[in-house]
Motif scaffolding. Structure first.
Motif, mmCIF file in Angstrom:
data_model
loop_
_atom_site.group_PDB
_atom_site.id
_atom_site.type_symbol
_atom_site.label_atom_id
_atom_site.label_comp_id
_atom_site.label_asym_id
_atom_site.label_seq_id
_atom_site.Cartn_x
_atom_site.Cartn_y
_atom_site.Cartn_z
ATOM 1 N N PHE A 134 0.849 -1.199 0.000
ATOM 2 C CA PHE A 134 0.000 0.000 0.000
ATOM 3 C C PHE A 134 0.886 1.251 0.000
ATOM 4 O O PHE A 134 0.721 2.173 -0.790
ATOM 5 N N TYR A 157 -5.989 -1.525 -4.712
ATOM 6 C CA TYR A 157 -6.672 -0.688 -3.706
ATOM 7 C C TYR A 157 -8.110 -1.139 -3.461
ATOM 8 O O TYR A 157 -8.619 -1.054 -2.355
ATOM 9 N N PHE A 160 -7.625 -3.965 -1.159
ATOM 10 C CA PHE A 160 -7.327 -3.484 0.204
ATOM 11 C C PHE A 160 -8.618 -3.046 0.907
ATOM 12 O O PHE A 160 -8.880 -3.412 2.053
#
Length: 1445
Positions: A134, A157, A160
Motif C-alpha cells: 500500500f 486498492y 485493500f
C-alpha cells in the motif's frame, strides 16, 4: 527467485506480492484442525442474516478481484507482454483462498459459530500484509510522477478496501443458532456468546465491572455457571480418575489441568522495543492465567465434591477418629490450597527456561564472567531448600494445632449453654488460649525464617550483578563497563529476579499443597461402610428381618459390642427391645442399618427403611421440609402424619407454622418437638420397616401414650408395618407382639410378653421389681423418659453404650392370650387414660422461644448472613494498623522509603560509573565504584529484611490481639446470640477469617508496599532522566485510576459474595456428617450430594467473575504499562542529543519494570481490600453485645453464700429478647431453704424459663430474684452461677478426659471424684476402663451412652454440692433402674439443699414439700401435692391423667 518474479525494479513489487501469500498459508495450515474442531462442536445452524450475506458478497468480490488480476495477466500473455510467473501464481493462490474463506463463512454459519477467531486473524493478516505494498505503491507513483500499471494499481486498492471491510465485518457477532437450546437462564454466562475479540480482551466482563461500580453487586446479578464448570461434571471426572489410580493422585491433579498455553516469555526480552509485542504478550499471558485459575477453581470444586461423597460412606470408627471440625477443615482449607497452587504450577518449567535464556543473553553481553554470578545462584538453592524443609515441618505442626483449636471451638459453641450454667468458661478459655499460644509461636518462628529467605532473594539478583560486574572489570583491564553493557545486564538480571523470587513462593505453596494432599489422600483412603453387610434382596419368606449368628463391632480394634445374635422378625410385627443402659440396644439398630462392622454372621432385611435415631437429627430448613425429607408433598398423608405425631398443637405455637425455619440442629425446637419431627419424617416416608430408637424418651408421658396409640401401637398409623422399637418404658410392652431382652450385647431372652413373664427369667424379675411396688399409674409413667436427652451433636450415634434399635420375633402372640393378659394387667395399665382432654402442647425450652414475634410470618430464625456493601471503611485499616502497633506500622513504611532510596541510589551510581571519563580506555577508581555500589545494594537488602521482620512481628501481634478480642467477646456473648447465629458462621470466623489474619494479610501488605515503592521509584527515575515524560503521566494516571476504581468496586463485592456463599457449604457439610446415618438409612445420599453440589455451584458463581475481573484488570493495566515503556523509549530517542547514555539506560530499564509493578500493585490493593474483610468480620463479631460481668468487684457475695438456700421471686417478669412477649409475668413466690419444690405445667408455661432466670441466662424485664436476701442482679454472673447447680436437660460432654468433664478447674481431689462417681453409679464403668479417670470422651461424649452421659452430669452436681440444685427433666433416656438410683441419690445427698425439679413424671415429685403449677407464665397453684390434689385444680387433672389421683 529472479526467474519467478522477473528482475529489476519490478522485483521489489513482487516481493510485495509474496506478502499476499502469508495469510493464505496461515488459512490453509489452520484449516484441517479447525474443520475437525467444527465437526465435533456443532451448535445448530444460524439463519442467513444480512451480516452473513454481506460477508458472502465481500468474499465473492475479493475472489472476482483476484480472478480479474489473473485474467489481466493472461490477457498480457496473449498480447505478447510476458508477465512474471508470480502474476499468475499469486492471484490464483489468493483467489482460491478467498473462495475458501467464503465457503468457510457458510460452513461456520451451518455449524453455529457466532464469531470466528480463525477468520478474524486471517483478515487481520491480509490487512497487515497489504500495508507494505500500500505504502510502496504510493511512494513509487510519487517518485515516477505517473502510475505505471493502472489496472493492477486499481485492483490492489479495491482489494485493500474489501479486505479491510471484511475485517471490520468479521468483528461483529452473528445471532445465536436456530433450534439452539432456548436459554431460559435469566443471567447466562456471557463468555459463551461473546465474540472472538471480546473474548480476547475480556471485554465481555466490562458490563459487570460498570454495573458493579454503580450498584453493589448482589447474588442475583451473578451469572450462571457454564455446563462444564458445574460441580456434577467436575466431581464426576475427578471421581473416575481417583478410582482408576488411587495411588497417583498427585499426578492426576496436575494432569487434570486443561493443558494451559505457554506464556510468551520472549515478550519480556523484546519489551520496550515493540509495543505491539508487549500487548500480544499481555493477551497470551492473561489467557494463560485465565485457564490456570479456572482450572484451580475446578480443582477445588472437584476436591470438595469428592470429600463430601466420601464423608457419606466412612465407617463410624473413622468418624470417631476425626471430628466434624477436622473433616470440614479438609474441605475449607485444604481444598483451597490447591486453588492457590494452580497459578504457580507453570513455574515448574517456565522458571528454569527464563533463567537459561537470561544467562544465555548475559553470556553474549559479558562473556564468561557471568559464571561467577550463576555459581552464586546455584549456591543459594540448597540454602533455600533447607529453609523450605523446615517451613514444611512447621506447617504440619501448625495445621494440627489449628485443627485442635477449631475442634475445641466447635465443642464450646455446641455446649455454650452448659458452660454458662456451670460458670466453666474460664477453664475452656484457658484451653483455647493455650493452643493459640502454641500456634502463634510456630507462626512467629516460620515468619522469621521467611524473612531470612526474603533477604537472600532480595539481595541475590543484586549480589549476582555485583559479583558478575566485579569479575568482569577485574578479569581483564580491557573490559570497560559502558552504558549498554551495564543496563542490559541489569535488565537481564531483573528478568532473572522474577523466576528466582517466585520459586520460594512456589516451593512454599507446593509444600502446603503436599501436606494438604496427604491429608486428603489419607481421608479418601479411609475405610468405608460395607454396603453388602446387610443383604437387602433376599430373605426367608414371611420375615422382614433376620440375623443369623451375627457378631458386630464399632471398630476393628474394639471388642465386639454385639455377639452371636440370632433374631427373626416376621413381616408386620411390632417388636420391643429392652435392657439396661449400655447393653447394646442402639447398637442393634445400627447393626441392622449396616452402620456397624460385621465380624461374622448374616443380616437380611427386605424393604425400604425408616429410622428414628435416639438423638433426633434436624436439618436447618423449614419444619415441612424436615418432615417431607425429599419426598413429594401429599397433603392428606402429610396432615395425617402431623396429627398422629401430635405436632398440630406445636405448629400453632411456631411463628410460621410448618414453614418456620428450624435453626441449626433444631435449636428452636424443644427436645420433644425435635423427636416428634424426627418421628413424623419416618411416618411420612411410608417405608416397609421402621427402626425406632427410643423415640418416646424425650416426650411427656401423655404425649408418649398418644404417639404409641396413634403411630406405633397395634391401632396406630404404622399398624401392619414391621416396627422395631427400642424402649425403656414398660407400660407399652403388653401391646407388642414380641420382646427381645438384651444384656451385655447378647439376647438374654426373647418371646411374647406373657411367655416372658411366666419364664421367670431376668425380664420377669425386671418387671416384678417395678410393677408391684408402684401404684397403678406409676407404672405407665415411670417409663416415659423426661423430655430431651438431645445432645445436639450426638447424632453420630456412637458406640456400644449408645443409642439405636432393632428386634425380632418368633411367633406373634395369639390375640386371645394377649387380651386375657391385658385384663389381668388392666389394673396396672393405662386404659382410657388421657381421653378426657386434649394432648397438652409440648414445652419450648428457653433457647427455643427464640423468635416469636420478630420472626414474622415467614418464620425465618437465623438472620441471613449479609455481605457488607461498598468500600471497606478506612476504620478497618486503622483497626488493623492499631492491632499491628502504630510504631511498627510507621517503622515499616520508613524502612521501605529507605530501601527505595538505596535502590535508586545504586542504579544512579551505576549510570554515573558508565559515564565515567575514560582515561587510557580504562575506567579509573573501579574499586571505589564497586565498593559504593555494593554498600548500597546490601543496605537495600538489609532494610527490606528489617521491614519484613517488623511486619512479621506486627502481623503476629495483630493476629493475637484480634483473636483474643474475638474469643473473649464470643465466650461472653449472651445465650440469645448463639440461638440466632448458626455455629457454622461463628466457626467460619474462627477458622477462615482468623487464618487470613494469621497468614495472608502480612505477606499481602508487604507485597503491596514493595510494588508501591517500586512503581513510585520507577516514575521518579524516568521523570528525573527524561523530564518530557511528565506530560504523559497525567493521562496515564487518569486511565489507571479509572480502571482501578471500576475493578476495585466490582471485585471487592464479588469477593464478599464469595465468602458469604461459602458458609452454607460448610454448614450443610457438617450437618451431613452429623446425620450421615439417617441420610443413609433413608437412602438419600444421592440427593444430598446434589444439594451440596448446588451450594458449591452457588459459591462458584462468584468465583468465576472474580477471576475474570482480574484478567480484565490486567489487560487494562498492562496497556497503561506498555504505554509507559513506549513513551519512555520515545522520549529517550527524541531527547537523544541532550541525554547521556547512562541515564537513558537507567530510564528504559526502570520503565520495563513498571508494568509488573503497576499490575502487582492493583492486584495487591484489591487483595488487601478483599482480605481485610476478614478483619472487618472479626471486628464485627468482637463487638457484639456481651452479658453482665462475670465478677463485680465492689459487690461480691460473702464467703459461704448462700447459707440457707432460700429463693424468692418478687414481681418477676422476663422476655427472651427485646420485642418479644413476656414469658413470665409478675411472678412472686418464696421457697424456703431446704425445700423440695416440683415445677409442672403444660408446654410453654415457662418452666424452663424460670430456671434460666435463676442463672441469669435471661435477664429480668422487671422485678428481682433474691437468694438468701441477696439480689442476684447485683453480683457477677460467675459468683452467682458457681453457687448453684443444675443437671440440665441435654447431657453435654466435651472431648477430653472424664476428669476434665467433671472438674475442669482441677479443684477437687481424686477421692472426691471417685466418691461422686460411686454415688452416681458410674464407679464400675470407670474403674473397668484401663485409663480410669483419664478415660477419653469423644466429641459430644459419643462413646458413652446417653444414659451414662446423664450420670456424668449427676456426678458433676454431686461434686459441686451447692445449696441450690435445679433438675431440668434430667432423667430422659434412662432405664428405670438407673432412674431410681438417681432419684435415691438426690434424696439422700441433697437432703439439706433446696431442690427445684422441672418434672414430667409426676411420681418423681409426689413426695416433694410443695409443687408449683405454672400456666402461661403466671403461678396457677403453689402448695403441697396432697393439698393440690384435694383442691381439684390443674394439678389434680394432671395427676389423674397419670393415674396418681
Amino acid at each position: 527467485m529472479d526467474a519467478l518474479c522477473g528482475s529489476g525494479e519490478l522485483g521489489s513489487k513482487f516481493w510485495n506480492s509474496l506478502l499476499a501469500w502469508v495469510p493464505c498459508i496461515y488459512l490453509w495450515v489452520a484449516l484441517p484442525c479447525y474443520l475437525l474442531y467444527l465437526r465435533h462442536h456443532c451448535r445448530g445452524y444460524i439463519i442467513l442474516s444480512h451480516l452473513s450475506k454481506l460477508k458472502m458478497v465481500l468474499g465473492v468480490l475479493l475472489w472476482c478481484v483476484s480472478w480479474a488480476d489473473l485474467f489481466y495477466s493472461f490477457h498480457g500473455l496473449v498480447h505478447g507482454r510476458a508477465p512474471a510467473p508470480v502474476f499468475f501464481v499469486t492471484p490464483l493462490v489468493v483467489g482460491v483462498t478467498m473462495l475458501l474463506a467464503t465457503l468457510l463463512i457458510q460452513y461456520e454459519r451451518l455449524q453455529g459459530v457466532q464469531s470466528s477467531g480463525v477468520l478474524i486473524i486471517f483478515w487481520f493478516l491480509c490487512v497487515v500484509c497489504a500495508i507494505v505494498p500500500f505504502r510502496s505503491k504510493i511512494l513509487l507513483a510519487k517518485a515516477e510522477g505517473e502510475i505505471s500499471d493502472p489496472f493492477r494499481f486499481t485492483t490492489f486498492y479495491i482489494h485493500f478496501a474489501l479486505v479491510l471491510s471484511a475485517l471490520i465485518l468479521a468483528c461483529f457477532r452473528e445471532k445465536p443458532p436456530f433450534f439452539s437450546a432456548k436459554n431460559v437462564d435469566p443471567n447466562p454466562y456471557p463468555e459463551t456468546s461473546a465474540g472472538f475479540l471480546s473474548r480476547l480482551f475480556f471485554w465481555w466482563f466490562t458490563k459487570m465491572a460498570i454495573y458493579g461500580y454503580r450498584h453493589p453487586l448482589e447474588e442475583k446479578d451473578l451469572w450462571s455457571l457454564k455446563e462444564e464448570d458445574r460441580s456434577q461434571m467436575v466431581v464426576q471426572q475427578l471421581l473416575e480418575a481417583w478410582r482408576k489410580q488411587e495411588k497417583q493422585t498427585a499426578r492426576i491433579l496436575i494432569r487434570f489441568i486443561s493443558n494451559p498455553m505457554a506464556p510468551s516469555w520472549w515478550g519480556f526480552l523484546v519489551a520496550g522495543l515493540m509495543f505491539l509485542c508487549s500487548m500480544m504478550q499481555s493477551l497470551i499471558l492473561q489467557h494463560y492465567y485465565h485457564y490456570i485459575f479456572v482450572t484451580g477453581v475446578k480443582f477445588r470444586t472437584g476436591i470438595m465434591g469428592v470429600i463430601y461423597r466420601k464423608a457419606l460412606v466412612i465407617t463410624n470408627s473413622v468418624k470417631r477418629a476425626s471430628t466434624v471440625g477436622e473433616i470440614v477443615n479438609l474441605m475449607s482449607v485444604d481444598a483451597q490450597r490447591f486453588m492457590d497452587l494452580a497459578p504457580f504450577l507453570n513455574l515448574l518449567w517456565s522458571a528454569p527456561l527464563q533463567i537459561i535464556l537470561a544467562i544465555y543473553f548475559l553470556w553474549q553481553n559479558l562473556g564468561p564472567s557471568v559464571l561467577a554470578g550463576v555459581a552464586f545462584m546455584v549456591l543459594l538453592i540448597p540454602l533455600n531448600g533447607a529453609v523450605a524443609v523446615k517451613m514444611r515441618a512447621f506447617q504440619v505442626k501448625q495445621m494440627k494445632l489449628k485443627d485442635s483449636r477449631i475442634k475445641l471451638m466447635s465443642e464450646i459453641l455446641n455446649g455454650i449453654k452448659v458452660l454458662k450454667l456451670y460458670a466453666w468458661e474460664p477453664s475452656f478459655l484457658k484451653q483455647v488460649e493455650g493452643i493459640r499460644q502454641g500456634e502463634l509461636q510456630l507462626l512467629r518462628t516460620a515468619a522469621y525464617l521467611h524473612t531470612t529467605t526474603t533477604f537472600t532473594w532480595m539481595c541475590s539478583p543484586f549480589l549476582v550483578t555485583l559479583i558478575t560486574l566485579w569479575v568482569y572489570v577485574y578479569v581483564d583491564p580491557n573490559n570497560v563497563l559502558d552504558a549498554e553493557k551495564a543496563f542490559v545486564s541489569v535488565s537481564l538480571f531483573n528478568i532473572l529476579r522474577l523466576p528466582l523470587n517466585m520459586l520460594p513462593q512456589l516451593i512454599s505453596n507446593l509444600t502446603q499443597a503436599s501436606v494438604s494432599l496427604k491429608r486428603i489422600q489419607q481421608f479418601l483412603s479411609q475405610e468405608e461402610l460395607d454396603p453388602q453387610s446387610v443383604e437387602r434382596k433376599t430373605i426367608s419368606p414371611g420375615y422382614a428381618i433376620t440375623i443369623h449368628s451375627g457378631t458386630f463391632t464399632w471398630a476393628q480394634d474394639l471388642p465386639p459390642t454385639l455377639h452371636s445374635l440370632d433374631i427373626q422378625v416376621p413381616k408386620g410385627a411390632l417388636v420391643a427391645v429392652v435392657g439396661p443402659v449400655g447393653c447394646g440396644k442402639s447398637s442393634l439398630v445400627s447393626a441392622l442399618l449396616g452402620e456397624m462392622e460385621k465380624l461374622e454372621g448374616k443380616v437380611h432385611m427386605k424393604g425400604s427403611v425408616a429410622y428414628v435415631p435416639q438423638q433426633a437429627w434436624i436439618q436447618n430448613c423449614t419444619l415441612q421440609e424436615n418432615v417431607l425429607f425429599g419426598k413429594a408433598l401429599n397433603p392428606k398423608r402429610y396432615q395425617q402424619t402431623l396429627e398422629a405425631c401430635a405436632l398440630l398443637a406445636d405448629l400453632e405455637m411456631l411463628p410460621g407454622g410448618d414453614q418456620t425455619e428450624i435453626g441449626e440442629k433444631g435449636i428452636n425446637l424443644s427436645g420433644g418437638q425435635r423427636q416428634r419431627v424426627s418421628l413424623a419424617r419416618a411416618v411420612y416416608s411410608d417405608a416397609d420397616i421402621f427402626l425406632l430408637d427410643d423415640p418416646l424418651s424425650a416426650v411427656d408421658s401423655h404425649v408418649a401414650k398418644h404417639i404409641f396409640d396413634h403411630v406405633i401401637g397395634p391401632e396406630g398409623v404404622l399398624a401392619g408395618k414391621t416396627r422395631v422399637l427400642v424402649t425403656h418404658g414398660i407400660s407399652f410392652l403388653p401391646q407388642t407382639d414380641f420382646i427381645i431382652v438384651l444384656a451385655d450385647g447378647q439376647v438374654s431372652e426373647m418371646g411374647p410378653y406373657p411367655a416372658l413373664l411366666q419364664r421367670n427369667g431376668s425380664f420377669a424379675n425386671f418387671l416384678c421389681n417395678y410393677a408391684p411396688d408402684e401404684d397403678q399409674g406409676h407404672l405407665e409413667d415411670s417409663w416415659t423418659a423426661l423430655e430431651g436427652a438431645e445432645d445436639k451433636e450426638a447424632l453420630l450415634i456412637e458406640d456400644t453404650l449408645s443409642n439405636h434399635t432393632d428386634l425380632t420375633d418368633n411367633d406373634p402372640v395369639t390375640y386371645v392370650v394377649q387380651k386375657q393378659f391385658m385384663r389381668q394387667l388392666s389394673a396396672l395399665s393405662s386404659d382410657g387414660e388421657g381421653q378426657g382432654r386434649p394432648v397438652p402442647r409440648r414445652h419450648l425450652g428457653p433457647s427455643e422461644k427464640v423468635q416469636v414475634t420478630e420472626a414474622k410470618a415467614d418464620g425465618a430464625l437465623t438472620q441471613e448472613e449479609k455481605a457488607a456493601i461498598g468500600t471497606v471503611e478506612l476504620s478497618v485499616f486503622w483497626d488493623y494498623a492499631k492491632a499491628v502497633g502504630l510504631c511498627t506500622t510507621l517503622a515499616i513504611c520508613l524502612l521501605y522509603v529507605g530501601q527505595s532510596a538505596a535502590a535508586i541510589g545504586a542504579n544512579v551510581w551505576l549510570s554515573a560509573w558508565t559515564n565515567d571519563a575514560m582515561a587510557d580506555s580504562r575506567q579509573n577508581n573501579t574499586s571505589l565504584r564497586l565498593g559504593v555500589y555494593a554498600a548500597l545494594g546490601i543496605l537495600q537488602g538489609f532494610l527490606v529484611m528489617l521491614a519484613a521482620m517488623a511486619m512479621a512481628a506486627g502481623g503476629i501481634q495483630a493476629a493475637r490481639v484480634l483473636h483474643q478480642a474475638l474469643l473473649h467477646n464470643k465466650i461472653r456473648s449472651p445465650q440469645s446470640f448463639f440461638d440466632t447465629t448458626p455455629s457454622g458462621r461463628i466457626l467460619n470466623c474462627f477458622s477462615k477469617d482468623i487464618y487470613v489474619v494469621d497468614e495472608v494479610l502480612a505477606p499481602v501488605i508487604l507485597m503491596l508496599l514493595n510494588s508501591f515503592f517500586n512503581a513510585i521509584s520507577t516514575l521518579v527515575v524516568i521523570m528525573a532522566s527524561t523530564p518530557l515524560f511528565t506530560v504523559v503521566i497525567l493521562p496515564l494516571a487518569v486511565l489507571y485510576t479509572l480502571v482501578q476504581r471500576f475493578y476495585a468496586a466490582t471485585s471487592r463485592q464479588l469477593k464478599r459474595l464469595e465468602s458469604v456463599s461459602r458458609s452454607p457449604i460448610y454448614s450443610h457439610f457438617s450437618e451431613t456428617v452429623t446425620g450421615a446415618s439417617v441420610i443413609r438409612a433413608y437412602n438419600r445420599s444421592r440427593d444430598f450430594e446434589i444439594i451440596s453440589d448446588t451450594k458449591v455451584d452457588a459459591n462458584q458463581r462468584s468465583c468465576y467473575p472474580y477471576i475474570i475481573s482480574n484478567r480484565w484488570l490486567s489487560i487494562g493495566v498492562e496497556f497503561v504499562g506498555n504505554c509507559v515503556v513506549l513513551f519512555a523509549a520515545l522520549f529517550a530517542v527524541i531527547g537523544r542529543s541532550s541525554l547521556n547514555p547512562g541515564l537513558v539506560g537507567l530510564s528504559v530499564s526502570y520503565s520495563l519494570q513498571v508494568t509488573f509493578a503497576l499490575n502487582w500493585m492493583i492486584r495487591m490493593m484489591s487483595d488487601l481490600e478483599s482480605n481485610i474483610v476478614a478483619v472487618e468480620r472479626v471486628k464485627e463479631y468482637s463487638k457484639t453485645e456481651t452479658e453482665a460481668p462475670w465478677v463485680v468487684e465492689g459487690s461480691r457475695p460473702p464467703e459461704g453464700w448462700p447459707p440457707r438456700g432460700e429463693v424468692e421471686f418478687r414481681n418477676y417478669s422476663v422476655r427472651y429478647r427485646p420485642g418479644l412477649d413476656l414469658v413470665l409475668r409478675d411472678l412472686s413466690l418464696h421457697v424456703h431453704g431446704g425445700e423440695k419444690v416440683g415445677i409442672v405445667g403444660r408446654t410453654g408455661a415457662g418452666k424452663s424459663s424460670m430456671t434460666l432466670c435463676l442463672f441469669r441466662i435471661l435477664e429480668a424485664a422487671k422485678g428481682e430474684i433474691r437468694i438468701d436476701g441477696l439480689n442476684v442482679a447485683d453480683i457477677g454472673l460467675h459468683d452467682l452461677r458457681s453457687q448453684l447447680t443444675i443437671i440440665p436437660q441435654d447431657p453435654i460432654l466435651f472431648s477430653g478426659t472424664l476428669r476434665m468433664n467433671l472438674d475442669p478447674f482441677g479443684s477437687y481431689s481424686e477421692e472426691d471424684i471417685w466418691w461422686a462417681l460411686e454415688l452416681s453409679h458410674l464407679h464400675t464403668f470407670v474403674s473397668s476402663q484401663p485409663a480410669g479417670l483419664d478415660f477419653q470422651c469423644s466429641e459430644g461424649g459419643e462413646n458413652l451412652s446417653v444414659g451414662q452421659r446423664q450420670l456424668v452430669c449427676l456426678a458433676r452436681a454431686l461434686l459441686r454440692k451447692s445449696r441450690i440444685l435445679v433438675l431440668d427433666e434430667a432423667t430422659a433416656a434412662i432405664d428405670l433402674e438407673t432412674d431410681n438410683l438417681i432419684q435415691a441419690t438426690i434424696r439422700t445427698q441433697f437432703d439439706t439443699c433446696t431442690v427445684l425439679t422441672i418434672a414430667h413424671r409426676l411420681n418423681t415429685i409426689m413426695d416433694y414439700t410443695r409443687v408449683l403449677v405454672l400456666d402461661k407464665g403466671v403461678v396457677a397453684e403453689f402448695d403441697s401435692p396432697a393439698n393440690l390434689i384435694a383442691a381439684r385444680g390443674i394439678f389434680y387433672g394432671m395427676a389423674r391423667d397419670a393415674g396418681l389421683a
